[in-house]
Every structure is written in structure tokens, then in C-alpha cells.
Design an enzyme around this catalytic site. Structure first.
Site, PDB file in Angstrom:
ATOM      1  N   GLY A   1       1.135   1.390  12.063  1.00 35.40           N
ATOM      2  CA  GLY A   1       1.316   0.692  13.336  1.00 35.40           C
ATOM      3  C   GLY A   1       0.578   1.427  14.434  1.00 35.40           C
ATOM      4  N   SER A   2       1.026   1.225  15.653  1.00 33.41           N
ATOM      5  CA  SER A   2       0.286   1.795  16.791  1.00 33.41           C
ATOM      6  C   SER A   2       0.497   3.300  16.883  1.00 33.41           C
ATOM      7  CB  SER A   2       0.745   1.134  18.086  1.00 33.41           C
ATOM      8  OG  SER A   2       2.035   1.607  18.413  1.00 33.41           O
TER       9      SER A   2
ATOM     10  N   GLU B   1      -7.470  -0.262  22.077  1.00 33.21           N
ATOM     11  CA  GLU B   1      -7.637  -0.994  20.819  1.00 33.21           C
ATOM     12  C   GLU B   1      -7.409  -2.473  21.170  1.00 33.21           C
ATOM     13  OE1 GLU B   1      -4.823   0.044  17.763  1.00 33.21           O
ATOM     14  OE2 GLU B   1      -6.226  -0.541  16.198  1.00 33.21           O
TER      15      GLU B   1
ATOM     16  N   ARG C   1       0.831  -1.204   0.000  1.00 33.64           N
ATOM     17  CA  ARG C   1       0.000   0.000   0.000  1.00 33.64           C
ATOM     18  C   ARG C   1       0.874   1.266   0.000  1.00 33.64           C
ATOM     19  NH1 ARG C   1      -4.841  -0.073   4.100  1.00 33.64           N
ATOM     20  NH2 ARG C   1      -3.441   0.735   5.661  1.00 33.64           N
TER      21      ARG C   1
ATOM     22  N   CYS D   1      -6.418  -2.777  12.324  1.00 35.13           N
ATOM     23  CA  CYS D   1      -6.697  -1.479  12.953  1.00 35.13           C
ATOM     24  C   CYS D   1      -8.103  -0.994  12.597  1.00 35.13           C
ATOM     25  CB  CYS D   1      -5.642  -0.452  12.558  1.00 35.13           C
ATOM     26  SG  CYS D   1      -5.565  -0.194  10.804  1.00 35.13           S
TER      27      CYS D   1
HETATM   28  C1  SIN Z   1      -4.636  -2.353   9.167  1.00 40.27           C
HETATM   29  O1  SIN Z   1      -5.131  -3.089   9.995  1.00 40.27           O
HETATM   30  O2  SIN Z   1      -3.625  -1.682   9.467  1.00 40.27           O
HETATM   31  C2  SIN Z   1      -5.161  -2.242   7.766  1.00 40.27           C
HETATM   32  C3  SIN Z   1      -6.456  -2.883   7.555  1.00 40.27           C
HETATM   33  C4  SIN Z   1      -6.889  -2.877   6.109  1.00 40.27           C
HETATM   34  O3  SIN Z   1      -6.193  -2.361   5.215  1.00 40.27           O
HETATM   35  O4  SIN Z   1      -7.945  -3.384   5.851  1.00 40.27           O
END
Ligand code: SIN
Length: 475
Positions: free
Chosen positions: A226-227, A379, A157, A282
């Protein structure tokens, strides 16, 4: 399986010869020993990238596009092989891993199409004295730091738009899942990416690695997923050199179910939003706000669906949820649930670690949770769904927004106008309206508030890896 550092198009050991073990979280077995990069290896990678970047930036956009398209094809041809590597080091079910490879590959295809469409503009100054020409050269060399939950997609990405725009990169993959990153580097070479443009340096000393990279004069940008805690530190450190940053950080997603929602669709959406990729995303729904008149019904249907999840080794038939990534994650989820139960939450299903070997936690639904219970402030990053009943919509929205995070929210209702009104009031960069998944390379992924800075994907994603230059022109 590649286990060495990839610097300047060569595979090599770390400069002090040290290695670290990669563990299969489903069996706790060692699956590989990988070279541990030192700060001087990070510096060497920055050197290589700095030397290779001008040549790559000078390559015709069409040629870069064709290389990226070949990368998409190669990833898809190797989908099964890559997915098995992901399962080995991350533990997610094979179907999720295959889905991840397709998602990861799509960033190459999407950005191959964007590479030839980086547009600037030309206009006349209001005074009429000159033209205003604006164009978008690449940033230069980018440091990419990625998490273990999507060993392929969180790299591509960033990597795909960075390359499409003409940048070179130095990647620090996660210690837990470096194997997929190294294999992707291999495939990119096969696709035709020149030596030095992509460098991958795993390490066990992330801080020293990052310090060395940030201090290298060739580095101009940091892209991190990340976090929020780690992101904050990387932002502070990046500030020393005023580096451009893109940050995809933590979430605390509200998942809202109105009484008029199609409850079957809401439960299906809840399962996706909570459980995709073993509940370690996330974007995972973290707090379920359910209108009081349907809360019992929703909780019991959701608990039945969670109870039907099959835990196990990701490559075994029928497995729908893998382990957590390591013992620390398992301990954390266990204590979050234990504390919630001690505070009055009711366990509808699950509520404990699994008896099997590996880092498994049982899919869990908790009802009778108050909106400010500690479990709703964290989280969770595990298969645990706390349900909070609501009666007043304004109060519910205040509670949903009562967090420093703002990555994503979900809304389920059969009243589209109400759904849109509520969506607009949720402070989050992304909303799933009657949908449990939103991730799409063609859409802008990113958060508000402390969930991040910048966007990945869509057309926005490539411009994050570009500068803006304006040329005041007379002719
Ligand atoms: C992530 O959890 O950091 C990305 C989740 C996603 O792209 O669907």
C-alpha cells in the site's frame, strides 16, 4: 458471492453484526454488503491461525505444494468468474482483470514449486570444532494487509509463499475490494488448505483491527502492500512487538526515453507502464523524461495513443480503461492536473474528469512540465502522464533520483550498453529496459528507499516468510 468473515474455516457475521457496502466505481451502484470485522474478530482470527499453524507447518512440503498447485488450477478454472468479480468491485477492464487472475494464480504455481526447495546449509566452523547447520522454519502466523488495485494478485503474492513455507495467515483485505479476497479463501478451502490456516477479516476500522492483530502474541510477521504513509504507520506499530515486516510501498517511477529509442516501442511501453490496470499501480510510470530532440514527436504520438483509450464499464466490449477507485481519488487527480496546468503545463490530451457517471478521469498527457513541479513529487495513481524534456543525461539521472521513492524505473534506448549503464544508476528496485511491464512471479518485486523493505516473488519471496535457525553441532 461470499460476504461474511472467514475465520477458522467458518463463514460468520462480524461480532457486532455491522456491514458495509461495496461500490462499483464505474456506476456508483452498491454491489454487496459485507460483514465488518471488529477488533475482537481480528483477535479470533489470530487465535484460529495460531492453533492451526503448527499442524500446517508439520505437513510434508510435497503435500503443501500439491495443495498450492490445486489452488493455481482452481483459480485458472474460475478465471472468468473471478475476473468479473474484480471488475465489479475495482472497475478495471475485463482483459486486465483476467490477466490479474492469471498473475494471481501463478503465485500459487510458482510457490508450489518453491515449497519443496527451501534449502538450508551445513558447513564446518573455521576452528574445526563443530558443524554449522542452518535451516529455515516458517515464521509462524502472518498478518497480510493488501490494497484494492489488485484485489487478487496482491493477496496471492504474499499468501502463496507464506503457505508454501508453512505459515498460517490473517488477511485484512481492502474495504473497497473484499469480495475477491473472500472468494479466494473459499477456493483455497476447496484446494485442501486446512481450516484456520487462512482467515479473512474485512473491516472498516483498519487501525483498531491492526492494533488487535499486532497485539496478539501468536503474530510474528506483517506483510503489507500500500502507500508509504500507511506502511510507515504499520512499521511503527509493528516495532512495538518487533515483528518481522515486508513492505511493498509507493512509487514515483521515472520513464526515460532517449532520442535513439524506437519511438513506437517507447510509446507502446509508455502506454503499458502508465495505463495497465487503469493506471492505478504502484509500478505506474509517473514522470516521463524525454530527450529534447524527440520530445515533441514522442508527446504527440503518446497523446494520440492516450486519446484512443476507451473509458467505460470494464465488462463492456472495447473498454481499455476503467474508473478511478472512488470520488476521493478522482478529486485528487483533478486537483493535481489543475495545479500543474496553472503552473504552466500544456495539456496534449485529456486534462479533465470525464462526463460519464462513475469516477472516470480522461487519459491525459501534460508537456512542458519542470522536474520539480508538484505533480512530479506525488504518486499520481491515475491516467496522467507528465513529460519533462532533458538534454543532459547526468542532470536527468539526478532528477530521476530526486525522490524518496525507489520502486521502479523504465529506460528506452536502442543502445543496450547505455541502457544498462543508466539502469544501474537509477535508484530503484526494478527496471524495465525497453519494457513497460516487469511484474513476474519468478522475479524479485520490491523497492529501494521509501518504496519498501524485502522482496516478493522469485526464490527470495519464500525466504521472507521463514526464520533462519543455526544449530552449532558436535558429533
Ligand atoms: C502494485 O501496484 O502494487 C503491484 C503492481 C504489480 O504487481 O504489477
Amino acid at each position: 458471492m461470499r460476504t461474511q468473515l472467514f475465520i477458522g474455516g467458518e463463514w460468520r457475521d462480524g461480532s457486532d453484526g455491522v456491514t458495509f457496502d461495496v461500490i462499483d466505481p464505474a456506476t456508483e451502484a452498491i454491489v454487496a454488503s459485507v460483514a465488518a470485522g471488529t477488533p475482537s474478530d481480528a483477535t479470533a482470527a489470530c487465535e484460529s491461525a495460531s492453533a492451526a499453524q503448527p499442524g500446517w507447518a508439520a505437513t510434508a512440503p510435497r503435500e503443501r505444494a500439491e495443495i498450492l498447485r490445486r489452488a493455481w488450477q482452481l483459480l485458472m478454472e474460475r478465471q472468468d468468474e473471478l475476473a468479473r468479480l474484480i471488475v465489479l468491485e475495482n472497475g478495471k477492464p475485463l482483459a486486465d482483470a483476467k490477466g490479474e487472475v492469471a498473475y494471481a494464480a501463478e503465485f500459487f504455481r510458482w510457490n508450489s514449486e518453491e515449497a519443496v526447495r527451501i534449502h538450508g546449509s551445513i558447513g564446518t566452523a573455521p576452528s574445526g570444532s563443530n558443524r554449522i547447520i542452518v535451516h529455515h522454519p516458517p515464521v509462524g502466523v502472518v498478518v497480510i494487509v493488501t490494497p484494492w488495485n489488485f484485489p487478487a494478485a496482491m493477496i496471492t503474492r504474499k499468501l502463496a509463499p507464506a503457505l508454501a513455507a508453512g505459515n498460517a495467515v490473517v488477511i485484512k483485505p481492502p474495504t473497497e475490494t473484499p469480495l475477491t479476497a473472500l472468494r479466494i479463501a473459499d477456493l483455497l478451502s476447496e484446494a485442501g488448505v486446512p481450516d484456520g490456516v487462512v482467515n479473512v477479516v474485512p473491516t472498516t476500522d483498519a487501525e483498531a483491527w491492526f492494533d488487535a492483530a499486532v497485539d496478539h502474541p501468536g503474530i510474528r510477521m506483517v506483510s503489507f502492500t500500500g502507500s508509504t504513509g500507511v506502511g510507515r504507520n504499520l512499521l511503527k506499530r509493528s516495532a512495538d512487538r518487533v515483528l518481522k515486516t515486508v513492505m511493498e510501498l509507493g512509487g514515483n517511477a521515472p520513464f526515460v526515453v532517449f532520442a535513439d529509442a524506437d519511438l513506437d516501442a517507447a510509446v507502446e511501453g509508455a502506454m503499458t507502464a502508465k495505463m495497465r490496470h487503469s493506471a492505478e499501480t504502484c509500478t505506474a510510470a509517473n514522470r516521463f523524461f524525454v530527450e529534447a530532440s524527440v520530445v515533441e514527436e514522442f508527446a504527440s504520438r503518446f497523446a494520440a495513443a492516450m486519446g484512443a483509450v476507451t473509458l467505460g464499464v470494464g465488462t463492456d466490449d472495447g473498454v481499455t480503461c476503467g474508473p478511478l477507485i472512488h470520488a476521493g481519488a478522482l478529486d485528487r487527480v483533478t486537483s493535481l492536473v489543475d495545479d500543474a496546468v496553472a503552473a504552466g503545463a500544456r495539456v496534449q490530451v485529456g486534462g479533465k474528469r470525464s462526463d460519464r457517471a462513475g469516477y472516470f478521469y480522461e487519459p491525459t498527457v501534460l508537456s512542458n512540465v519542470a522536474h520539480d513541479d508538484p505533480i512530479t513529487r506525488e504518486e499520481i495513481f491515475g491516467p496522467v502522464a507528465p513529460i519533462i524534456a532533458f538534454t543532459d543525461v547526468d542532470d536527468m539521472i539526478d532528477q530521476a533520483n530526486d525522490t524518496e521513492m525507489g520502486l521502479i524505473g523504465y529506460v528506452f534506448t536502442s543502445d543496450l550498453a547505455k541502457g544498462l549503464r543508466v539502469s544501474e544508476r537509477i535508484q530503484a528496485g526494478m527496471i524495465g529496459l525497453n519494457r513497460g511491464a516487469v511484474s513476474d512471479p519468478a522475479a524479485p518485486f520490491g523497492g529501494m528507499k521509501q518504496s519498501g523493505l524485502g522482496r516478493e516473488g522469485a526464490s527470495d519471496g519464500i525466504y521472507e516468510f521463514c526464520e533462519t535457525q543455526y544449530i552449532a553441532t558436535d558429533w
